[in-house]
Design an enzyme around this catalytic site. Structure first.
Site, PDB file in Angstrom:
ATOM      1  N   MET A  29       0.866  -1.169   0.000  1.00  0.00           N
ATOM      2  CA  MET A  29       0.000   0.000   0.000  1.00  0.00           C
ATOM      3  C   MET A  29       0.912   1.231   0.000  1.00  0.00           C
ATOM      4  SD  MET A  29      -3.123   0.843   2.636  1.00  0.00           S
ATOM      5  CE  MET A  29      -2.112   0.707   4.106  1.00  0.00           C
ATOM      6  N   ARG A  58      -5.663  -1.493   9.494  1.00  0.00           N
ATOM      7  CA  ARG A  58      -5.790  -0.966  10.852  1.00  0.00           C
ATOM      8  C   ARG A  58      -6.242  -2.043  11.824  1.00  0.00           C
ATOM      9  NH1 ARG A  58      -8.203   5.108   9.311  1.00  0.00           N
ATOM     10  NH2 ARG A  58      -6.126   5.977   8.848  1.00  0.00           N
ATOM     11  N   TYR A  66       2.157   3.555  12.534  1.00  0.00           N
ATOM     12  CA  TYR A  66       1.809   3.287  11.138  1.00  0.00           C
ATOM     13  C   TYR A  66       0.345   2.895  10.998  1.00  0.00           C
ATOM     14  CZ  TYR A  66       3.410  -1.687  11.950  1.00  0.00           C
ATOM     15  OH  TYR A  66       3.644  -2.973  12.397  1.00  0.00           O
ATOM     16  N   GLU A  67      -0.137   3.026   9.759  1.00  0.00           N
ATOM     17  CA  GLU A  67      -1.566   2.850   9.433  1.00  0.00           C
ATOM     18  C   GLU A  67      -2.444   3.842  10.201  1.00  0.00           C
ATOM     19  OE1 GLU A  67      -1.908   1.325   6.905  1.00  0.00           O
ATOM     20  OE2 GLU A  67      -0.095   0.095   6.878  1.00  0.00           O
ATOM     21  N   GLY A  68      -1.935   5.027  10.423  1.00  0.00           N
ATOM     22  CA  GLY A  68      -2.699   6.066  11.118  1.00  0.00           C
ATOM     23  C   GLY A  68      -2.336   6.135  12.576  1.00  0.00           C
TER      24      GLY A  68
END
Length: 596
Positions: free
Chosen positions: A164, A297, A441-443
């Site tokens: 991604m 997430r 990571y991932e927000g």
């Protein structure tokens, strides 16, 4: 030496006694998900994670990945590639994928359990196949027919992996600022040019091809996030007929040197006119990318749980073996020169905190897995919509709280070792270092908090919260006359009332001052997380009474639930007061007055 054994008893308790998973499997048409099949899957996943992946955890940390600047190739730590070959041979990449694309079609809930085992055994290794599932979902839901035909089967079989590609050197959360460009070159193909950073498994030696899902802007793209499109860009070119051609113009420029997950390749990826294909609609890439991000997430939340479980197992073993001082209430092991440290209240505080947060998080994560199954397979459209709304609401809570608690848990477990936790011998410091990335990571946690308060509450008018509160109240009403649970039911109901009041107050304040939403969001996130876990601990306590698990197991559940309500749920008091304090204490200080 850090060790890991899959907590099969707890997985089975949640599946059978808390969630009644077999009833849902039957209702959703998972005919192959019989008790014997599920049990065999769990046993084999426990064997693979414990005997193949877990011993490589320290190896990955010690060796890290190696990047060749001349070729852009990345070599993974010793044993990682061979372990992936076993993973593919075992059919694990396609465990929950649709049979029409080469998958086994087992429930997401089962995949959730297997993912936790992998993360507990070796988080860095688990990052390599992590994003393939998201790539599959993005292509399945948004790709063209030929893209699904060409890309899905190799990804599901594990012959290829996915990535991604969002973040750029100047652009993280604010994707509207991205500069990567996509120029049409004919035959519906595009030339992708730009640089992406922090790309997990962007380059490695596991597979022959790597499929990058890349956000970029077309020449006529409107400004901001509304102008983003999504493209599939293979490492080796792939034609519409599935034939694989020459090396594409995409290369790993470097890998990051990190404090943790050193066995995972975190790459800078350079796209120099690489051939790509549009996925979904032009300028509609953010919607397709969110399909990947939501999957990732929830997956990262499982990383926090896996690390917590491994840390707990090692701290518990050490606390039972380490002799130090006598119990305050008198010797517990008079035959020994000192008592094991598990007799000391402060060590018990740390162990019980880790146990309560880990096992509570596991129930929440497995519930999310069951909601994904309902959202995908329920016959009733209303049930699918309810499940989608509820899992969407729970996703930022799961990702943020499970990873933040993962840091707390690994540090508490390390603390049980005293000075021995700080050195490398016991492997605890690696778990603490690995855990630190999961909140980023991932927000980041702050982004999850804004997502919960903003998109998942304010924008939806609290749709997910209302569904969750209704589920809680239904459970409480069903156990109205249960004397053993009465006090905790009253406590949980009171917290739910306060949760609703805090939500209303936050939204009303934000209507007059948008900063109020951001000021409240972090505390609102954790208030929500602690109440959600209280619900699951109450359900676990009720389920344990009728469970066929051993008496000692059921006693441990009851006492862990009591500990949670008495010693952890009160954390909500501080979060509630912080929410009520509003934005003033945060925003009053001028930026220039923070210091030099």
């Amino acid at each position: 030496m850090s060790q890991y054994t899959a907590p099969l008893a707890d997985f089975r308790f949640v599946l059978d006694d808390v969630l009644d998973a077999q009833a849902q499997f039957a209702r959703l048409g998972h005919a192959d998900a019989t008790p014997d099949v599920i049990d065999a899957v769990l046993e084999e996943a426990a064997r693979f994670s414990g005997s193949v992946l877990a011993p490589l955890n320290a190896v990955g940390d010690q060796q890290g990945c190696r990047h060749d600047p001349a070729t852009g190739d990345v070599t993974t730590p010793e044993g990682f590639k061979a372990a992936y070959a076993q993973y593919v041979d075992g059919g694990w990449p396609g465990l929950t994928a649709a049979p029409e694309h080469g998958g086994q079609g087992l429930p997401h809930l089962v995949g959730t359990v297997v993912s936790e085992m992998i993360n507990g055994a070796n988080l860095a290794w688990g990052n390599f196949p992590l994003l393939s599932h998201g790539a599959v979902e993005a292509l399945r839901q948004h790709g063209q027919d030929w893209q699904r035909e060409v890309f899905l089967k190799p990804l599901i079989e594990g012959r290829w992996t996915g990535t991604m590609c969002l973040t750029e050197p100047h652009c993280g959360t604010d994707l509207g600022l991205l500069r990567t460009r996509a120029e049409p070159v004919g035959d519906d193909a595009y030339a992708i040019t730009g640089t992406k950073i922090f790309i997990t498994a962007g380059e490695h030696d596991f597979t022959d091809n790597i499929i990058h899902l890349v956000l970029a802007k077309l020449p006529d793209a409107p400004a901001g996030a509304k102008g983003i499109s999504l493209f599939v860009v293979p490492k080796f070119k792939v034609a519409r007929d599935g034939s694989v051609g020459e090396r594409n113009a995409v290369r790993c420029g470097s890998i990051e040197h990190k404090m943790g997950i050193k066995g995972s390749a975190t790459c800078v990826m350079n796209f120099d006119g690489a051939q790509g294909w549009l996925v979904g609609e032009a300028h509609g890439g953010l919607k397709a990318m969110f399909t990947m991000m939501n999957s990732a997430r929830l997956g990262v939340g499982l990383q926090g749980i896996g690390l917590s479980e491994r840390a707990y197992q090692n701290a518990l073993r050490y606390a039972r073996e380490r002799l130090q001082s006598r119990a305050l209430s008198g010797p517990k092991r008079p035959d020994k020169p000192a008592d094991p440290i598990i007799v000391h209240p402060d060590v018990r505080r740390m162990l019980l905190s880790v146990k309560a947060l880990t096992e509570g998080s596991r129930m929440l994560a497995m519930h999310a897995g069951s909601l994904l199954d309902a959202a995908s397979h329920a016959d009733d459209a209303a049930e699918r919509e309810r499940a989608e709304t509820l899992v969407s609401f729970l996703t930022p809570i799961s990702k943020a709280c499970q990873t933040e608690w993962g840091i707390e848990n690994t540090y508490n477990a390390l603390q049980c070792f005293g000075g021995h936790g700080y050195i490398a011998e016991h492997g605890m410091e690696q778990l603490a270092r690995d855990a630190r990335i999961t909140t980023l990571y991932e927000g980041t946690t702050g982004i999850q908090a804004l997502d919960l308060a903003g998109r998942k509450t304010a924008s939806s008018r609290g749709a997910g919260l209302k569904l969750f509160l209704a589920e809680v109240e239904a459970f409480c009403a069903a156990h109205e006359g249960d004397g053993e649970l009465a006090a905790d039911i009253a406590t949980l109901r009171a917290k739910c009332v306060e949760w609703s009041e805090l939500t209303t107050g936050m939204l009303q304040a934000a209507a007059g001052n948008p900063d109020e939403l951001g000021a409240a969001s972090w505390d609102y996130l954790f208030y929500s997380g602690y109440v959600v876990l209280a619900y699951w601990w109450l359900r676990a306590r009720a389920a344990a009474r009728d469970s066929s698990m051993p008496a000692a197991f059921k006693d441990a559940k009851r006492e862990a639930a009591r500990f949670y309500f008495a010693r952890i749920l009160p954390r909500t008091l501080a979060h509630a007061e912080a929410i009520r304090a509003g934005a003033g204490p945060l925003m009053a200080l001028d930026a220039d007055s923070f210091g030099d």
